[in-house]
Design a protein around this motif. Sequence first.
Motif, mmCIF file in Angstrom:
data_model
loop_
_atom_site.group_PDB
_atom_site.id
_atom_site.type_symbol
_atom_site.label_atom_id
_atom_site.label_comp_id
_atom_site.label_asym_id
_atom_site.label_seq_id
_atom_site.Cartn_x
_atom_site.Cartn_y
_atom_site.Cartn_z
ATOM 1 N N LYS A 66 0.942 -1.218 0.195
ATOM 2 C CA LYS A 66 -0.097 0.131 0.129
ATOM 3 C C LYS A 66 0.934 1.315 0.045
ATOM 4 O O LYS A 66 1.973 1.148 0.485
ATOM 5 N N ALA A 67 0.235 2.426 -0.428
ATOM 6 C CA ALA A 67 1.151 3.607 -0.432
ATOM 7 C C ALA A 67 1.641 4.134 0.781
ATOM 8 O O ALA A 67 2.796 4.222 0.957
ATOM 9 N N GLU A 68 0.845 3.816 1.836
ATOM 10 C CA GLU A 68 1.110 4.103 3.167
ATOM 11 C C GLU A 68 2.483 3.511 3.768
ATOM 12 O O GLU A 68 3.306 3.684 4.393
ATOM 13 N N ASP A 69 2.378 1.980 3.230
ATOM 14 C CA ASP A 69 3.529 1.129 3.370
ATOM 15 C C ASP A 69 4.761 1.823 2.969
ATOM 16 O O ASP A 69 5.844 1.673 3.611
ATOM 17 N N THR A 70 4.804 2.376 1.685
ATOM 18 C CA THR A 70 5.953 2.667 1.123
ATOM 19 C C THR A 70 6.552 4.033 1.675
ATOM 20 O O THR A 70 7.722 4.039 1.942
ATOM 21 N N TRP A 71 5.507 4.746 2.018
ATOM 22 C CA TRP A 71 5.890 6.181 2.644
ATOM 23 C C TRP A 71 6.553 5.710 4.238
ATOM 24 O O TRP A 71 7.640 6.452 4.519
ATOM 25 N N LEU A 74 10.184 4.317 3.361
ATOM 26 C CA LEU A 74 11.000 5.288 2.876
ATOM 27 C C LEU A 74 11.450 6.314 4.230
ATOM 28 O O LEU A 74 12.769 6.524 4.197
ATOM 29 N N GLU A 75 10.558 6.444 5.198
ATOM 30 C CA GLU A 75 10.732 7.343 6.382
ATOM 31 C C GLU A 75 11.822 6.599 7.162
ATOM 32 O O GLU A 75 12.568 7.381 7.690
ATOM 33 N N LYS A 76 11.485 5.391 7.417
ATOM 34 C CA LYS A 76 12.343 4.564 8.223
ATOM 35 C C LYS A 76 13.785 4.489 7.788
ATOM 36 O O LYS A 76 14.912 4.769 8.679
ATOM 37 N N TYR A 77 13.996 4.510 6.405
ATOM 38 C CA TYR A 77 15.474 4.375 6.060
ATOM 39 C C TYR A 77 15.821 5.696 5.330
ATOM 40 O O TYR A 77 16.994 5.815 4.702
ATOM 41 N N HIS A 78 15.093 6.713 5.748
ATOM 42 C CA HIS A 78 15.372 8.315 5.218
ATOM 43 C C HIS A 78 15.802 8.213 3.716
ATOM 44 O O HIS A 78 16.682 8.934 3.406
ATOM 45 N N LEU A 79 14.767 7.783 3.153
ATOM 46 C CA LEU A 79 15.002 8.075 1.628
ATOM 47 C C LEU A 79 13.941 8.792 0.965
ATOM 48 O O LEU A 79 12.754 8.770 1.606
ATOM 49 N N LEU A 81 11.696 9.875 -2.574
ATOM 50 C CA LEU A 81 11.265 9.073 -3.766
ATOM 51 C C LEU A 81 12.210 8.863 -4.764
ATOM 52 O O LEU A 81 12.437 7.863 -5.531
ATOM 53 N N ASP A 82 13.056 10.334 -5.061
ATOM 54 C CA ASP A 82 13.972 9.914 -6.011
ATOM 55 C C ASP A 82 15.293 8.801 -5.432
ATOM 56 O O ASP A 82 15.754 8.207 -6.473
ATOM 57 N N ASP A 83 15.426 8.833 -4.322
ATOM 58 C CA ASP A 83 16.292 7.700 -3.793
ATOM 59 C C ASP A 83 15.888 6.304 -4.122
ATOM 60 O O ASP A 83 16.674 5.442 -4.795
ATOM 61 N N PHE A 84 14.606 6.309 -3.832
ATOM 62 C CA PHE A 84 14.109 4.727 -4.166
ATOM 63 C C PHE A 84 14.087 4.515 -5.505
ATOM 64 O O PHE A 84 14.277 3.493 -5.896
ATOM 65 N N GLU A 85 13.705 5.718 -6.587
ATOM 66 C CA GLU A 85 13.917 5.479 -7.927
ATOM 67 C C GLU A 85 15.575 4.801 -8.456
ATOM 68 O O GLU A 85 15.684 4.157 -8.967
ATOM 69 N N GLU A 86 16.411 5.438 -7.429
ATOM 70 C CA GLU A 86 17.692 5.312 -7.679
ATOM 71 C C GLU A 86 18.139 3.850 -7.505
ATOM 72 O O GLU A 86 19.075 3.273 -8.071
#
Length: 263
Positions: A66-71, A74-79, A81-86
Motif C-alpha cells: 500500500k502507499a502508506e507502507d511505502t511512505w 522510505l521514512e524509516k530508511y531516510h529515503l 522518492l528519488d532515492d527509491f527510484e535510484e
Amino acid sequence: MNKILTISSKDILHHVKINCQIPSLLEAIATRQIIMNEALEAGIEVIPEEIQQAADSLRLANQLLKAEDTWEWLEKYHLSLDDFEEVAQINLISAKLATHLFGEKVEQFFYENQLNYAGAVTYEVILDDEGLALELFYALQEGEINFQEIARQYIHNPELRRAGGYQGIKRRHDFRPEIAAAVFATNPPQLLKPIITAKGVHLIWVEEIIKPQLDEQLRGTILGDLFTAWLKQKLEQYEIVAQLDINNNYQTEMLKPQSSQAA
C-alpha cells in the motif's frame, strides 16, 4: 511524549568509523561505482518503463503493498522518492550488466559444474563418542533401531530433534568436504559409516540425491555467483581511497588491492 534525540550525519559517520565499518562501506560504494562505470562502457541503458517495473519489484520484495507502507518504509530508511527510484535503477542496471557479461555462459558453467549443484536429502546426528557412533551404526544396519529413535535420544536441539535430524536439501558446498565426498558417492537410501570432524562424529542417513536441473531459479543463482566473482576480481584491481573529515581533522582511509594488477 517521547524525548527527542538528534543524531547528525557527523555522528553517523563517526559511529561507522569507530565500529570499524569503514572498509565494508568503502567496498560497497566502490562496487556500485564499478557497476555503473562498466554498464556505461557496455552501452547499457534503461528506459522509464523498465525503472518503473524495477521499482514495483522492489516494493513487492519489501512487502510494500500500500502507499502508506511505502511512505513508512522510505521514512524509516531516510529515503526520498528519488532515492527509491535510484535504488531500483541500480538494481536494474546490475541485473542487465550481469546478463550482458554472463547470460550466455550460464549453461556452459552449469554443465561443467553440475555436480556442485546436485542436492542431497540427509538426516544427521552428531555424537561425541566414536565407539557409540559405531555401535549405533551397526544397530541401524541390523534393524535393531531406527534413525528417528537415535535422533530423539541424542539430539539436544528441540526443533532438530522433533524433525528426526532432518537437514533439508543441501548442495555439495553446504557440507564439509569430507562429508560431501561420502554423501554424493552413495546410492540412496544409504547409511554412512560414522565420519569424524572437528564438530564430532557424524552419523548420516542419505535419503535421496537430487539431480540438478537448470531451471530459472538455478540460472539466476549461477548468474549471480558469476557476477559476484567478477566484481570481486574487479575490486582487487583498485586502491580505494576515502577522504574523511571527522572532528575537523582531514583523514584518509585506504583499502589496498589484494593483487598488484593495475586498475
